[in-house]
Design a protein around this motif. Structure first.
Motif, short mmCIF file in Angstrom:
data_model
loop_
_atom_site.label_atom_id
_atom_site.label_comp_id
_atom_site.label_asym_id
_atom_site.label_seq_id
_atom_site.Cartn_x
_atom_site.Cartn_y
_atom_site.Cartn_z
N HIS A 18 85.36 162.92 29.20
CA HIS A 18 86.00 162.34 29.97
C HIS A 18 86.43 160.73 29.17
N GLU A 20 88.36 158.40 27.22
CA GLU A 20 89.65 158.03 26.86
C GLU A 20 89.68 157.11 25.39
N PHE A 33 89.22 158.42 31.34
CA PHE A 33 90.58 158.82 31.90
C PHE A 33 91.00 158.37 33.12
N ASN A 34 89.67 158.18 34.03
CA ASN A 34 90.30 157.67 35.38
C ASN A 34 90.17 156.16 35.50
N GLY A 35 90.22 155.44 34.42
CA GLY A 35 90.19 153.90 34.28
C GLY A 35 88.99 153.38 34.52
N LYS A 36 87.62 153.98 34.80
CA LYS A 36 86.56 153.28 34.89
C LYS A 36 85.75 152.87 33.73
#
Length: 73
Positions: A18, A20, A33-36
């Protein structure tokens, strides 16, 4: 999963698939990838090395992502 350490000393496992981006700002910040975002004690180089090791151990050599030789010094 890779084991990392929060600044308060607490260890946790992060799903390496996950991730990025990993950057030093100068603290090591991992963006998923989810911005966390996670801030960890390990250096950006150590985190990148653990991610590469994860992929090498998880996937057969023929399916592993190609990592440039100069990616980790």
């Amino acid at each position: 999963m890779i084991r990392l350490t929060r600044f308060n000393g607490e260890e946790f496992y992060l799903n390496a698939t996950h991730v990025e981006m990993v950057e030093s700002t100068p603290d090591t910040v991992i963006t998923l990838f989810n911005g966390k975002k996670y801030i960890v004690r390990e250096s950006a180089e150590a985190v990148a090395s653990r991610i590469v090791d994860f992929y090498r151990q998880t996937f057969p050599a023929s399916a592993a992502p190609r990592v440039p030789d100069d990616f980790i010094e």
